[in-house]
Design a protein around this motif. Structure first.
Motif, PDB file in Angstrom:
ATOM      1  N   CYS A 155       0.816  -1.212   0.000  1.00 25.17           N
ATOM      2  CA  CYS A 155       0.000   0.000   0.000  1.00 25.17           C
ATOM      3  C   CYS A 155       0.850   1.261   0.000  1.00 25.17           C
ATOM      4  O   CYS A 155       2.020   1.250   0.351  1.00 25.17           O
ATOM      5  CB  CYS A 155      -0.918   0.013   1.236  1.00 25.17           C
ATOM      6  N   HIS A 156       0.228   2.362  -0.384  1.00 26.99           N
ATOM      7  CA  HIS A 156       0.836   3.683  -0.361  1.00 26.99           C
ATOM      8  C   HIS A 156       0.167   4.535   0.716  1.00 26.99           C
ATOM      9  O   HIS A 156      -1.014   4.354   1.003  1.00 26.99           O
ATOM     10  CB  HIS A 156       0.674   4.389  -1.707  1.00 26.99           C
ATOM     11  N   SER A 157       0.927   5.479   1.265  1.00 26.12           N
ATOM     12  CA  SER A 157       0.377   6.447   2.205  1.00 26.12           C
ATOM     13  C   SER A 157       1.015   7.798   1.910  1.00 26.12           C
ATOM     14  O   SER A 157       2.234   7.884   1.716  1.00 26.12           O
ATOM     15  CB  SER A 157       0.660   6.031   3.650  1.00 26.12           C
ATOM     16  N   TYR A 158       0.185   8.850   1.879  1.00 30.71           N
ATOM     17  CA  TYR A 158       0.648  10.196   1.537  1.00 30.71           C
ATOM     18  C   TYR A 158       0.428  11.132   2.725  1.00 30.71           C
ATOM     19  O   TYR A 158      -0.660  11.156   3.313  1.00 30.71           O
ATOM     20  CB  TYR A 158      -0.138  10.729   0.334  1.00 30.71           C
ATOM     21  N   GLY A 159       1.443  11.928   3.065  1.00 27.25           N
ATOM     22  CA  GLY A 159       1.310  12.880   4.165  1.00 27.25           C
ATOM     23  C   GLY A 159       2.278  14.034   4.012  1.00 27.25           C
ATOM     24  O   GLY A 159       3.286  13.917   3.305  1.00 27.25           O
ATOM     25  N   LEU A 191       3.986  10.943  10.318  1.00 28.30           N
ATOM     26  CA  LEU A 191       5.091   9.993  10.201  1.00 28.30           C
ATOM     27  C   LEU A 191       4.665   8.557  10.456  1.00 28.30           C
ATOM     28  O   LEU A 191       5.009   7.648   9.693  1.00 28.30           O
ATOM     29  CB  LEU A 191       6.210  10.389  11.165  1.00 28.30           C
ATOM     30  N   ALA A 192       3.903   8.325  11.523  1.00 28.23           N
ATOM     31  CA  ALA A 192       3.487   6.954  11.838  1.00 28.23           C
ATOM     32  C   ALA A 192       2.597   6.385  10.744  1.00 28.23           C
ATOM     33  O   ALA A 192       2.680   5.194  10.410  1.00 28.23           O
ATOM     34  CB  ALA A 192       2.754   6.922  13.175  1.00 28.23           C
ATOM     35  N   GLY A 194      14.705   6.279   1.616  1.00 25.52           N
ATOM     36  CA  GLY A 194      14.397   6.171   0.193  1.00 25.52           C
ATOM     37  C   GLY A 194      12.922   6.310  -0.136  1.00 25.52           C
ATOM     38  O   GLY A 194      12.445   5.750  -1.123  1.00 25.52           O
ATOM     39  N   TRP A 195      12.194   7.065   0.695  1.00 18.29           N
ATOM     40  CA  TRP A 195      10.772   7.276   0.432  1.00 18.29           C
ATOM     41  C   TRP A 195      10.572   8.222  -0.751  1.00 18.29           C
ATOM     42  O   TRP A 195      11.399   9.108  -1.002  1.00 18.29           O
ATOM     43  CB  TRP A 195      10.087   7.901   1.647  1.00 18.29           C
ATOM     44  N   ALA A 196       9.472   8.044  -1.441  1.00 17.47           N
ATOM     45  CA  ALA A 196       9.140   8.928  -2.563  1.00 17.47           C
ATOM     46  C   ALA A 196       8.711  10.283  -2.033  1.00 17.47           C
ATOM     47  O   ALA A 196       8.260  10.436  -0.888  1.00 17.47           O
ATOM     48  CB  ALA A 196       8.007   8.307  -3.379  1.00 17.47           C
ATOM     49  N   PRO A 251       5.620   4.735   1.405  1.00 13.80           N
ATOM     50  CA  PRO A 251       5.256   6.058   1.905  1.00 13.80           C
ATOM     51  C   PRO A 251       5.608   7.126   0.869  1.00 13.80           C
ATOM     52  O   PRO A 251       6.605   6.998   0.148  1.00 13.80           O
ATOM     53  CB  PRO A 251       6.113   6.229   3.158  1.00 13.80           C
ATOM     54  N   VAL A 252       4.802   8.193   0.832  1.00 15.61           N
ATOM     55  CA  VAL A 252       5.069   9.303  -0.080  1.00 15.61           C
ATOM     56  C   VAL A 252       4.965  10.604   0.708  1.00 15.61           C
ATOM     57  O   VAL A 252       3.899  10.937   1.227  1.00 15.61           O
ATOM     58  CB  VAL A 252       4.083   9.326  -1.261  1.00 15.61           C
ATOM     59  N   VAL A 253       6.065  11.331   0.788  1.00 14.58           N
ATOM     60  CA  VAL A 253       6.107  12.603   1.500  1.00 14.58           C
ATOM     61  C   VAL A 253       5.708  13.723   0.549  1.00 14.58           C
ATOM     62  O   VAL A 253       6.274  13.862  -0.540  1.00 14.58           O
ATOM     63  CB  VAL A 253       7.508  12.875   2.063  1.00 14.58           C
TER      64      VAL A 253
END
Length: 221
Positions: free
Chosen positions: A176-180, A186-187, A212-214, A195-197
């Motif tokens: 899965c992906h998570s965007y924040g 962060l959690a 190495g997060w996107a 994860p996508v910052v």
């Protein structure tokens, strides 16, 4: 094969504004209240932040502004607020919205996670055809908001919500992906495999470089 999902923070991530603040300004103006009332609320929150209050405490304090308001009335006003904001243009972060559309096209579950409440989040969720919405749920008694909030949907609670949604829908969080956009996300970002910052938060960008997060550039309006 377990289904995958894409989890999106809303304010500052999917949209370019803080929905609660914009909605409060809209709602007060619609009721004919002077601008200074809004400024007073924001000044009080700024003082709390300066004194060291965290996002959860500030979020809980903010909802006192809606004490006594009918739930149905604010839902209707939220729909009007969203229509006006969206018509003005620039409400959605274009790159994040494009990614949301791509995740949906791939058959992934679209989940919105927000510290905001239903009057703000529901019309956004409808617009992007989100499958699941998890947001702050202020206390209601007799069809009115009391101004109290038990569990603001911020910080670690977003990560717990991700795990709860995963269990309910049989998700493989590793896929899965998570965007924040904020350190408080962060959690929620760390809870998934991708994860996508969004933006330039120092805490999140440090983690992005380290692991190495996107990344997606800051939304602008």
């Amino acid at each position: 094969m377990a289904r995958r999902a894409a989890f999106f923070d809303v304010d500052g991530t999917l949209i370019t504004v803080t929905s609660l603040f914009r909605f409060l300004a809209h709602d007060m103006a619609a009721r004919g209240e002077p601008r200074r009332r809004y400024d007073d609320v924001m000044a009080a929150l700024a003082r709390m932040k300066a004194a060291g209050a965290g996002r959860e405490e500030s979020n809980r304090a903010f909802y006192a502004a809606f004490r006594g308001r009918p739930v149905a009335e604010l839902a209707a006003e939220g729909a009007r607020w969203f229509a006006e904001e969206n018509a003005a243009g620039g409400l959605f972060h274009p790159h994040v919205l494009a990614r949301l559309r791509a995740h949906a096209a791939a058959g992934e579950l679209i989940v919105l996670l927000s510290g905001s409440f239903a009057p703000c989040v529901a019309p956004i969720a409808e617009h992007v055809a989100a499958d699941v919405v998890v947001c702050t749920e202020p206390e209601q008694v007799g069809g009115r908001y009391t101004g109290a909030v038990d569990r603001p949907m911020v910080g670690a609670r977003k990560a717990q919500a991700i795990h709860d949604v995963a269990v309910a829908h049989g998700l493989d969080l590793a896929g899965c992906h998570s965007y924040g956009d904020d350190a408080s996300d962060l959690a929620a970002l760390a809870a998934v495999g991708s994860p996508v910052v969004v933006g330039d938060d120092l805490v999140l960008t440090a983690h992005a470089h380290r692991h190495g997060w996107a990344r997606v550039p800051s939304p602008t309006r």
